[in-house]
Write a protein that holds these residues in place. Structure first.
Motif, short mmCIF file in Angstrom:
data_model
loop_
_atom_site.label_atom_id
_atom_site.label_comp_id
_atom_site.label_asym_id
_atom_site.label_seq_id
_atom_site.Cartn_x
_atom_site.Cartn_y
_atom_site.Cartn_z
N TYR A 132 0.83 -1.21 0.00
CA TYR A 132 0.00 0.00 0.00
C TYR A 132 0.86 1.26 0.00
O TYR A 132 0.57 2.22 -0.72
N PRO A 135 3.43 1.04 -3.91
CA PRO A 135 2.96 0.01 -4.83
C PRO A 135 3.69 -0.03 -6.18
O PRO A 135 3.53 -1.01 -6.92
N GLY A 158 -0.92 -2.03 -8.18
CA GLY A 158 -1.66 -0.88 -7.68
C GLY A 158 -0.95 0.44 -7.89
O GLY A 158 0.22 0.49 -8.25
N THR A 159 -1.71 1.52 -7.65
CA THR A 159 -1.16 2.87 -7.69
C THR A 159 -1.89 3.72 -6.67
O THR A 159 -3.10 3.55 -6.44
N ARG A 160 -1.16 4.62 -6.04
CA ARG A 160 -1.77 5.51 -5.04
C ARG A 160 -2.60 6.58 -5.73
O ARG A 160 -2.27 7.07 -6.81
N GLU A 175 -5.86 9.59 0.92
CA GLU A 175 -5.04 8.66 0.16
C GLU A 175 -5.75 7.30 0.05
O GLU A 175 -6.23 6.76 1.04
N LEU A 177 -5.77 3.40 -2.49
CA LEU A 177 -4.99 2.56 -3.38
C LEU A 177 -5.93 1.98 -4.43
O LEU A 177 -6.90 1.29 -4.12
#
Length: 324
Positions: A132, A135, A158-160, A175, A177
């Motif tokens: 998390y 990522p 994943g990407t924030r 924030e 994910l």
């Protein structure tokens, strides 16, 4: 037009208030001033109308963009989830719902860990926090339980992202994910099949390299290799010379523990083994996937024989003899 009318009414109210405050009368305002004021009001009215039209166009563009994003999110060929720092599912696209055979209402606010197979839950919990936080260039391969106790394997990356949230102090950005789940079930199953075939080849190579100075050890290894390759529970190795009578040469430990034949014999007449006669005569492997149709035990097998659900008979010729 409603917004323009409202703003004009507000200007009118302000103007009337100023007139009352200054105690102006019509006689105090010249015709030239009235004409200038009227012109300015018309210009301002047109400005407001143009601004209102631009605002409507912007709202329409925003609505189209929102609908297009929703369509891309839900109809994407991969699963999308929005997760919080604890791994709870905040949003899920329709592709992921179809992937696991569940409705969105039964998924949201639950942990992704709830949908994983037991052997992957520990891995996910141990790695999720680091995943998390950073990522980028990371991925996890996970097994997800689907309807009917089936398993679907996915690769998760994943990407924030920052997501607007309404709190007690007003709107803020939180924030989150955004994870992508790509179905790799076919790839995983193909890899498992390949590994199984590779294991079979290695077992056969080890068998071919086994020394023949001790026939008992060799036959035991043949038996265990056959059990391993076929993923069987029981294994019995028999050999014979005249095609009518066979000797039991070796059997697996499970046979000794589960067999309850009262009068076990080391040799068996072929006519008492009609379930394997076809394999012997055709010299081809024969598989019985449902011996239950033959009764509690295969035909002519003595009472107390080990229970069989599936049976593989594999003949192998060696000189004048045959081995099963």
């Amino acid at each position: 037009m409603k917004d323009v009318t409202t703003q004009l009414q507000q200007l009118r109210d302000k103007a009337e208030a100023l007139i009352d405050k200054r105690q102006l009368s019509p006689e105090d305002v010249s015709e030239e001033s009235l004409s200038r004021i009227w012109h300015e009001l018309k210009v301002h009215q047109i400005e407001l109308e143009l601004q209102n039209e631009e605002l409507r166009k912007a709202q329409q563009t925003l609505s189209i963009s929102r609908d297009r994003f929703a369509m891309l999110f839900h109809q994407a060929p991969v699963g999308y989830l929005v997760l919080n720092p604890d791994g709870l599912i905040l949003e899920a696209n329709e592709t992921f719902c179809r992937m696991i055979g569940a409705e969105a209402g039964t998924i949201l606010s639950r942990g992704l860990n709830d949908f994983l197979i037991d052997e992957d839950k520990g891995t996910f919990l141990a790695r999720y926090r680091a995943f998390y936080n950073t990522p980028d260039e990371k991925s996890m391969e996970l097994g997800i339980r689907v309807t009917g106790d089936a398993v679907r394997y996915v690769r998760m990356s994943g990407t924030r992202m920052q997501q607007p949230s309404a709190g007690p102090t007003g709107k803020s950005l939180e924030e989150r994910l955004l994870v992508t789940l790509i179905d790799i079930t076919d790839l995983v199953l193909a890899q498992k099949t390949l590994n199984a075939h590779l294991g079979h080849v290695q077992a056969m190579l080890a068998l071919l390299q086994h020394p023949l100075d001790n026939s008992k050890d060799f036959l035991e290894m043949v038996l265990q290799t056959g059990i391993s390759i076929t993923e069987s529970r029981y294994g019995i190795l028999m050999h014979g010379w005249d095609g009518r009578r066979f000797m039991v040469s070796a059997w697996s430990q499970e046979v000794s523990g589960d067999c309850r034949i009262a009068d076990a014999q080391a040799s068996v007449d072929l006519h008492n083994l009609d379930i394997v006669r076809e394999s012997l005569h055709t010299r081809e492997p024969v598989v019985y996937n449902d011996t239950g149709r033959l009764g509690e035990r295969p035909a002519h097998f003595p009472p107390g024989h080990i229970p069989l659900q599936r049976l593989l008979c594999y003949p192998s010729a060696a000189g004048q003899g045959r081995v099963f």
